[in-house]
Write an enzyme that holds these catalytic residues in place. Structure first.
Site, PDB file in Angstrom:
ATOM      1  N   ASP A   8       0.814  -1.223   0.000  1.00 20.78           N
ATOM      2  CA  ASP A   8       0.000   0.000   0.000  1.00 20.78           C
ATOM      3  C   ASP A   8       0.851   1.279   0.000  1.00 20.78           C
ATOM      4  OD1 ASP A   8      -1.172  -2.314   1.321  1.00 20.78           O
ATOM      5  OD2 ASP A   8      -2.934  -1.079   1.731  1.00 20.78           O
ATOM      6  N   GLU A  39      -4.160   1.891  -3.409  1.00 21.40           N
ATOM      7  CA  GLU A  39      -5.457   2.355  -2.892  1.00 21.40           C
ATOM      8  C   GLU A  39      -5.341   3.544  -1.939  1.00 21.40           C
ATOM      9  OE1 GLU A  39      -8.096   0.946  -0.323  1.00 21.40           O
ATOM     10  OE2 GLU A  39      -6.695   0.667   1.312  1.00 21.40           O
ATOM     11  N   ASN A  40      -4.126   3.803  -1.425  1.00 23.60           N
ATOM     12  CA  ASN A  40      -3.928   4.957  -0.536  1.00 23.60           C
ATOM     13  C   ASN A  40      -3.025   6.009  -1.177  1.00 23.60           C
ATOM     14  OD1 ASN A  40      -3.650   2.345   1.691  1.00 23.60           O
ATOM     15  ND2 ASN A  40      -5.258   3.850   1.974  1.00 23.60           N
ATOM     16  N   ASN A  67     -10.270  -1.147  -0.039  1.00 23.30           N
ATOM     17  CA  ASN A  67     -11.535  -0.592   0.457  1.00 23.30           C
ATOM     18  C   ASN A  67     -11.690   0.901   0.141  1.00 23.30           C
ATOM     19  OD1 ASN A  67      -9.341  -0.684   2.422  1.00 23.30           O
ATOM     20  ND2 ASN A  67     -10.706   0.389   3.800  1.00 23.30           N
ATOM     21  N   HIS A  68     -10.571   1.586  -0.178  1.00 19.78           N
ATOM     22  CA  HIS A  68     -10.662   3.007  -0.550  1.00 19.78           C
ATOM     23  C   HIS A  68     -10.598   3.209  -2.071  1.00 19.78           C
ATOM     24  CE1 HIS A  68     -10.505   4.157   3.572  1.00 19.78           C
ATOM     25  NE2 HIS A  68      -9.273   3.715   3.770  1.00 19.78           N
ATOM     26  N   HIS A 148      -6.958  -8.014   0.233  1.00 21.92           N
ATOM     27  CA  HIS A 148      -6.928  -6.753   0.984  1.00 21.92           C
ATOM     28  C   HIS A 148      -7.806  -6.901   2.228  1.00 21.92           C
ATOM     29  CE1 HIS A 148      -5.820  -2.522   1.002  1.00 21.92           C
ATOM     30  NE2 HIS A 148      -7.014  -2.284   1.538  1.00 21.92           N
ATOM     31  N   HIS A 173      -3.334  -4.035   3.240  1.00 26.99           N
ATOM     32  CA  HIS A 173      -4.289  -3.254   4.052  1.00 26.99           C
ATOM     33  C   HIS A 173      -3.806  -2.939   5.462  1.00 26.99           C
ATOM     34  CE1 HIS A 173      -8.038  -1.497   5.475  1.00 26.99           C
ATOM     35  NE2 HIS A 173      -8.092  -2.381   6.451  1.00 26.99           N
ATOM     36  N   HIS A 175      -0.759  -2.460   6.465  1.00 36.34           N
ATOM     37  CA  HIS A 175       0.370  -1.531   6.302  1.00 36.34           C
ATOM     38  C   HIS A 175       1.624  -1.941   7.080  1.00 36.34           C
ATOM     39  CE1 HIS A 175      -2.127   2.135   4.708  1.00 36.34           C
ATOM     40  NE2 HIS A 175      -2.558   0.977   4.254  1.00 36.34           N
TER      41      HIS A 175
HETATM   42 FE   FE2 Z   1      -7.124  -0.611   2.852  1.00 36.02          FE
END
Ligand code: FE2
Length: 259
Positions: A8, A39-40, A67-68, A148, A173, A175
């Protein structure tokens, strides 16, 4: 065949450390295919078209999400054109493409992104149903799964249940890189690859803001932490003749001051 998967990427510090190290890392590790979790990557939540293009220009082949995935709404109408972007197959919004095919003539790889459901907002359907659907939709492939999810137990369950069918299952996810990389049957596995982002942070977020939000119950934006960054990734080796994973190795680059 050697695959680099980068965990991520959180905001500007994450993007900067990836762009600063990617070419050298790919050369040193003799990488054939590079996949990142983005995603981040835009201000800590979601991805923009500009950042998508920057990833490709810097040598990334595919970008998975989580999820983002759709936190930056500008990406939604562009989804049909962004053919290297892989959204979660079981995303609750029901948007985009959750699996992409990479074919180098020796191996046909289906790269997919799946959301866990333990300690997560409910996905559209379970990760197990997602994997079954992926195998049904994309038969005769080897499978690379970015799982994730929050819970290590769910990731281990998924990997053991599908190990004989998967080539790679990498967790994202949380991290924080886990030290459990291994081969499970034919599948290269790690519970979490870890993030790319500010080293002095709470999973990439500003420490003071997280304290203000969680302890003082203040409203904050959980802004991305700045400062020297770490990079977390794995390199996976695939035997193309047997179509089995033969090795998985962790990569961790930390700021010099932390060593
Ligand atoms: Fe996430």
């Amino acid at each position: 065949m050697r695959i680099l998967f980068i965990g991520d990427i959180v905001g500007r510090p994450g993007r900067d450390i990836v762009f600063a190290n990617l070419a050298q890392l790919k050369a040193k590790e003799k990488i054939d295919l590079t996949i990142v979790n983005g995603e981040n990557s835009a201000h800590g939540k979601g991805i923009t078209q500009k950042i998508y293009r920057q990833f490709l220009e810097n040598g990334v082949d595919f970008i998975t999400l989580g999820n983002h995935a759709f936190s930056k709404k500008e990406i939604i109408p562009l989804l049909p054109d962004l053919d290297r972007l892989i959204v979660p197959f079981n995303n609750p919004e029901g948007l985009g493409i959750g699996a992409r095919i990479y074919d180098n003539g020796k191996i046909r790889l289906c790269i997919a992104n799946i959301l866990g459901e333990v300690f997560m907002n409910p996905p559209a359907f379970s990760p197990f149903k997602a994997m079954d659907q992926i195998m049904e939709t994309y038969p005769d492939c080897s499978y690379f799964i970015d799982f994730h999810g929050e819970a290590t137990s769910e990731k281990e369950l998924f990997a053991h249940y599908y190990a004989s069918k998967l080539l790679v299952c990498v967790g994202t996810h949380t991290h924080v890189q886990t030290a459990d990389e291994r081969l499970i049957k034919n599948c290269a596995y790690i519970s979490d690859v870890g993030m790319c982002g500010a080293y002095d942070s709470i999973i990439g977020r500003d420490i003071d803001e997280v304290i203000a939000a969680r302890i003082q119950e203040e409203k904050t934006h959980f802004k991305v932490a700045m400062g020297p960054a770490e990079l977390n990734a794995v390199v996976i080796e695939i035997d193309e003749s047997t179509k089995k994973a033969s090795n998985i190795k962790r990569i961790q680059i930390r700021p010099e001051s932390s060593q």
